[in-house]
Every structure is written in C-alpha cells, then in structure tokens.
Design a protein around this motif. Structure first.
Motif, PDB file in Angstrom:
ATOM      1  N   GLY A 107      81.809 -59.463 -32.336  1.00  0.00           N
ATOM      2  CA  GLY A 107      80.622 -58.981 -31.640  1.00  0.00           C
ATOM      3  C   GLY A 107      80.123 -57.675 -32.215  1.00  0.00           C
ATOM      4  N   THR A 108      79.240 -57.018 -31.473  1.00  0.00           N
ATOM      5  CA  THR A 108      78.630 -55.767 -31.905  1.00  0.00           C
ATOM      6  C   THR A 108      79.168 -54.634 -31.046  1.00  0.00           C
ATOM      7  N   PHE A 109      79.616 -53.564 -31.685  1.00  0.00           N
ATOM      8  CA  PHE A 109      80.164 -52.414 -30.978  1.00  0.00           C
ATOM      9  C   PHE A 109      79.412 -51.158 -31.375  1.00  0.00           C
ATOM     10  N   ARG A 110      79.386 -50.181 -30.467  1.00  0.00           N
ATOM     11  CA  ARG A 110      78.803 -48.871 -30.773  1.00  0.00           C
ATOM     12  C   ARG A 110      79.867 -47.822 -30.485  1.00  0.00           C
ATOM     13  N   VAL A 111      79.769 -46.694 -31.163  1.00  0.00           N
ATOM     14  CA  VAL A 111      80.713 -45.598 -30.952  1.00  0.00           C
ATOM     15  C   VAL A 111      80.284 -44.825 -29.713  1.00  0.00           C
ATOM     16  N   VAL A 112      81.183 -44.694 -28.757  1.00  0.00           N
ATOM     17  CA  VAL A 112      80.915 -43.924 -27.546  1.00  0.00           C
ATOM     18  C   VAL A 112      81.395 -42.493 -27.750  1.00  0.00           C
ATOM     19  N   SER A 113      82.546 -42.351 -28.371  1.00  0.00           N
ATOM     20  CA  SER A 113      83.142 -41.042 -28.591  1.00  0.00           C
ATOM     21  C   SER A 113      83.894 -41.071 -29.909  1.00  0.00           C
ATOM     22  N   ASN A 124      67.183 -45.410 -29.779  1.00  0.00           N
ATOM     23  CA  ASN A 124      67.847 -46.701 -29.637  1.00  0.00           C
ATOM     24  C   ASN A 124      68.785 -46.638 -28.429  1.00  0.00           C
ATOM     25  N   PRO A 125      68.606 -47.511 -27.424  1.00  0.00           N
ATOM     26  CA  PRO A 125      69.429 -47.436 -26.212  1.00  0.00           C
ATOM     27  C   PRO A 125      70.905 -47.762 -26.444  1.00  0.00           C
ATOM     28  N   ALA A 126      71.221 -48.496 -27.506  1.00  0.00           N
ATOM     29  CA  ALA A 126      72.618 -48.842 -27.777  1.00  0.00           C
ATOM     30  C   ALA A 126      73.364 -47.711 -28.475  1.00  0.00           C
ATOM     31  N   ASP A 127      72.653 -46.904 -29.264  1.00  0.00           N
ATOM     32  CA  ASP A 127      73.311 -45.840 -30.023  1.00  0.00           C
ATOM     33  C   ASP A 127      72.252 -44.850 -30.484  1.00  0.00           C
ATOM     34  N   ARG A 128      72.294 -43.630 -29.974  1.00  0.00           N
ATOM     35  CA  ARG A 128      71.290 -42.628 -30.331  1.00  0.00           C
ATOM     36  C   ARG A 128      71.429 -42.153 -31.776  1.00  0.00           C
ATOM     37  N   ASN A 129      72.541 -42.509 -32.442  1.00  0.00           N
ATOM     38  CA  ASN A 129      72.734 -42.173 -33.853  1.00  0.00           C
ATOM     39  C   ASN A 129      72.335 -43.321 -34.779  1.00  0.00           C
ATOM     40  N   ALA A 171      76.899 -43.918 -39.279  1.00  0.00           N
ATOM     41  CA  ALA A 171      75.649 -43.441 -38.673  1.00  0.00           C
ATOM     42  C   ALA A 171      75.894 -42.171 -37.866  1.00  0.00           C
ATOM     43  N   HIS A 172      77.031 -42.109 -37.178  1.00  0.00           N
ATOM     44  CA  HIS A 172      77.383 -40.924 -36.388  1.00  0.00           C
ATOM     45  C   HIS A 172      77.493 -39.694 -37.297  1.00  0.00           C
ATOM     46  N   GLN A 173      78.035 -39.886 -38.495  1.00  0.00           N
ATOM     47  CA  GLN A 173      78.189 -38.782 -39.442  1.00  0.00           C
ATOM     48  C   GLN A 173      76.873 -38.431 -40.143  1.00  0.00           C
ATOM     49  N   LEU A 204      75.336 -44.933 -49.100  1.00  0.00           N
ATOM     50  CA  LEU A 204      75.027 -43.743 -48.292  1.00  0.00           C
ATOM     51  C   LEU A 204      75.444 -42.500 -49.042  1.00  0.00           C
ATOM     52  N   PRO A 205      74.640 -41.435 -49.002  1.00  0.00           N
ATOM     53  CA  PRO A 205      75.011 -40.191 -49.698  1.00  0.00           C
ATOM     54  C   PRO A 205      76.300 -39.633 -49.146  1.00  0.00           C
ATOM     55  N   GLU A 206      77.147 -39.116 -50.043  1.00  0.00           N
ATOM     56  CA  GLU A 206      78.409 -38.501 -49.627  1.00  0.00           C
ATOM     57  C   GLU A 206      78.120 -37.211 -48.869  1.00  0.00           C
TER      58      GLU A 206
END
Length: 191
Positions: free
Chosen positions: A33-39, A128-133, A152-154, A187-189
């Motif tokens: 499935g699809t997961f998003r990072v909460v913390s 984005n309601p699923a992940d603001r990042n 994406a979080h980083q 993605l850029p380092e």
C-alpha cells in the motif's frame, strides 16, 4: 503516544546519516500500500559505538494512507503546462537515484512507455493532505507519482527556499522490471 492500527515504526541503521535514512526509504518501499511519514527522528539520531565505529539509527513512524489495493485503483490524470512554469534546473550535480512511488495511482500500465524519459520535473505540494512534504514527479506534463516520503521529508525544506520557482528539473531513468515500467529520479545530495 500510542500508534493507531494504520501506523508502524520503522528503524534502520547506517554508517552515515544518509545511509540510515535511505534504509528507511527501502523499508517503506517493502510495505504493502501507500504510506506517509508521520514522524521522523533525523535531528535526534542516536549514535552507537560498535567495534570502534559509530553507526546512526533512524526511526520513523509511518501511516498507511490507502486501503485500496493498487490493482483496483483507476489512474487519475493530472497535467501541468511546462511553458507556464518558472523552473530551476537541479540536474547534473551529485545525486541519489530513488524510485518514484504511487505511480499506479497516476499512470496506467499501457501509458508508461509513452511517459518514459531521462528528465523529470519535481513540484512541491505543501497543501497535500496526505503529506505536507510531498514532492510530485512529472514527465511530459503528466504526473507520474511522488518522491518517497523519507526523501521528500529531507528535500522539501530545501526546495521551499526557492519561493519564486514552480518546479525543479532533475535527471532520472525509466526501467522495465518484470514487465512493469518503473520511474527513477535523481535527487540532489543534501550532505
């Protein structure tokens, strides 16, 4: 705080902070499935001395976003006119290649070959309601999917610094794995 039934904890280690967080992305890719990072504890990474070397430990709480199996999802179409965008080219420098996720939601199997490319457009989706990042990935003016949540979080705080830019051009690749075309972006380092 207790976890909800849709949440899981993922823990990985690495010799560098980047290896530890890449490990989180790899573990998330294995989840159904699809997961998003909460913390995500990046600022408070734990260093342990093992055999004279330090290792980093990364911990993330992830939450399932979608209970629908991918086979039952009808691809949605979202297009963007490139000519109307202000873009910044991030291609050509040091980068890390990651697989674009959630592509089955946006591109049918029969359309994948038409969207294959070596250059992709990244667009931030802070609302984005699923992940603001969230960072969406486009090819040929069509949304393909997203940058994985850990990356994406980083990367999103860096992209958000470009307030006058609508999108970011990056290199990438398309690969045919087991009769399924996959998309990858460079993605850029950050280190």
């Amino acid at each position: 705080m207790p976890l909800t039934p849709k949440q899981r904890i993922i823990t990985t280690t690495g010799l560098t902070m980047a290896q530890a967080t890449k490990g989180l992305a790899a573990e998330m890719a294995k989840l159904p499935g699809t997961f998003r990072v909460v913390s995500l504890s990046i600022a408070t990474l734990v260093m342990k001395q093992v055999g004279g070397m330090f290792t980093f430990e990364a911990v993330a709480v992830v939450e399932q976003c979608d209970d629908t199996p991918h086979a039952e999802v009808v691809a949605r179409i979202e297009k963007v006119q490139y000519s109307s965008l202000r873009v910044q080219v991030l291609a050509g420098g040091k980068s890390n290649r990651v697989k674009v996720v959630a592509t089955k939601r946006w591109v049918n199997d029969s359309e994948r070959a038409k969207l294959a490319d070596r250059e992709f457009l990244l667009r931030r989706e802070p609302d984005n309601p699923a992940d603001r990042n969230a960072i969406a990935v486009f090819s040929h003016e069509r949304k393909l999917g997203y940058v994985p949540a850990v990356e994406a979080h980083q990367l999103s705080p860096l992209l958000d610094k470009f307030a006058t830019v609508d999108g970011f051009v990056v290199d990438g690749a398309t690969q045919d794995d087991d009769n399924e075309m996959s998309f990858f972006v460079d993605l850029p380092e950050l280190e």
